[in-house]
Design an enzyme around this catalytic site. Structure first.
Site, PDB file in Angstrom:
ATOM      1  N   HIS A   1       0.838  -1.209   0.000  1.00 55.89           N
ATOM      2  CA  HIS A   1       0.000   0.000   0.000  1.00 55.89           C
ATOM      3  C   HIS A   1       0.867   1.251   0.000  1.00 55.89           C
ATOM      4  CE1 HIS A   1      -3.083  -2.683   2.225  1.00 55.89           C
ATOM      5  NE2 HIS A   1      -3.438  -2.617   0.967  1.00 55.89           N
TER       6      HIS A   1
ATOM      7  N   LYS B   1     -17.200  -6.111   7.062  1.00 52.77           N
ATOM      8  CA  LYS B   1     -15.920  -6.664   7.489  1.00 52.77           C
ATOM      9  C   LYS B   1     -15.739  -6.447   8.995  1.00 52.77           C
ATOM     10  CE  LYS B   1     -13.545  -5.988   3.076  1.00 52.77           C
ATOM     11  NZ  LYS B   1     -12.350  -5.427   2.384  1.00 52.77           N
TER      12      LYS B   1
END
Length: 381
Positions: A17, A41
């Site tokens: 990332h 999630k």
């Protein structure tokens, strides 16, 4: 380009990332990270915690043109447009990634009228790094050393603190509010700047705690000792290096000071456990250990010395950490003293006396000899 966006759950943010954010910085004046708060999630960290980790990770690299926006109950591409961004950037690691991201790109542009997506391909060493990959590393002996290679420092620290917090709380029986508050206060103290979280703790630090507690997990899973014995070893390991200074202060060794710290914590379930843990800590003391016995001493020493038998990379972390902790010594003095210690430990390993407990001897004795021999050669001993 003035602004570009990057989106994700980032639980945790990985070096992959960070690479994409770095690429975004190379083509835009400002990067906006859109952090998804996805109700479907169950992330380890809250959105606010993840936001703080991302900002700390960027600050660590001196990236001052990155901001983070938490996205709640909306499409990221649509939120990006609301913030004046025409483009998002995404990393593509595999053909499966491309198929998925291409579908999302079409939805973003053609269905909801959101920002378009630019795709970049990470270098080979980051091609398999994802949050799911990193999460799967947690647990076995040495997991922390492996995870450390794939996430930025702030993400790593937050992750191991969360793991340590669960380990810590599992040691103390559920009690009243005062007992719970005491346990929380002691966790903050043990992982803080005056103990394992201290800036000068280059080896006897949070990494050391995680590794040792994972070793205890492995030992207990494979040998199935009494639960009380497990808890005594765990508590003793938490406290055995809580006080760590170069040399004894006022005639009191580090281990004795740590034992006294434990006795004053009020954490033990009963007086017998308090005394047993203190006795075990004292039994590992070079100054008084020979005169203090404890039936779990060999286990405690096995856990502490297991680092000597790790793979070459992990042993390298350990050796560099020890050198840094004794950074106030010049090389000639350090090499001489360290060489004497290693020669003594290697001799014990060669005589099969370094790890008295068979579990640790079978796991680590031969590798410890190899590692110490290599370090002795580097020291010129």
């Amino acid at each position: 380009m003035k602004k570009i966006g990057f989106s994700g759950t980032l639980d945790p943010i990985t070096n992959g990332h960070m690479w994409v954010i770095g690429e975004a910085r190379s083509i835009a004046e400002e990067v906006v990270v859109f952090l998804s708060e996805n109700s479907t999630k169950q992330p380890k960290f809250s959105a606010e915690e993840r936001r703080a980790i991302v900002l700390e990770s960027c600050a660590e690299r001196q990236w001052d043109n990155v901001q983070v926006v938490i996205v709640k109950s909306d499409y990221t591409a649509r939120v990006a447009r609301k913030h004046g961004l025409d483009y998002l950037i995404r990393g593509i690691r595999t053909t499966a990634d491309f198929d998925y991201e291409n579908l999302i790109q079409q939805t973003n542009v053609e269905v909801i009228g959101g920002a378009k997506t630019l795709f970049v391909m990470p270098p080979r060493d980051l091609g398999s790094v994802s949050s799911s990959f990193v999460k799967a590393l947690e647990g076995p002996v040495g997991w922390n050393w492996t995870m450390k290679k794939f996430v930025p420092g702030p993400a790593y620290r937050s992750w191991i603190l969360d793991w340590l917090h669960k380990e810590w709380l599992s040691l103390w029986p559920a009690g009243d509010d005062a007992a719970a508050a005491n346990a929380q206060a002691w966790f903050a103290r043990m992982t803080g700047a005056d103990a394992y979280g201290g800036a000068e703790r280059h080896y006897h630090n949070l990494d050391h705690l995680v590794h040792g507690l994972a070793e205890i997990r492995a030992w207990s899973a494979n040998t199935r000792p009494d639960k009380r014995d497990i808890d005594i070893v765990r508590a003793a390991f938490w406290f055995h290096d809580a006080v760590y200074a170069h040399g004894a202060a006022d005639g009191v060794s580090n281990e004795e000071a740590s034992a006294r710290l434990w006795l004053g914590s009020g954490l033990a379930a009963d007086a017998a456990m308090a005394d047993e843990v203190a006795q075990l800590i004292r039994a590992t003391d070079h100054f008084q250990g020979g005169a203090v016995s404890h039936p779990l001493k060999d286990i405690m020493l096995g856990v502490d010395l297991a680092i000597l038998g790790q793979d070459e990379e992990v042993y390298g972390h350990y050796a560099r950490g020890i050198r840094a902790e004794y950074g106030h010594f010049p090389d000639e003095h350090y090499n001489s003293q360290r060489g004497q210690v290693l020669a003594h430990l290697r001799s014990k390993a060669e005589q099969r006396q370094l790890y008295v407990d068979r579990w640790f001897a079978d796991q680590y004795n031969d590798a410890a000899i190899v590692n110490m021999t290599r370090e002795l050669a580097l020291l010129g001993s």
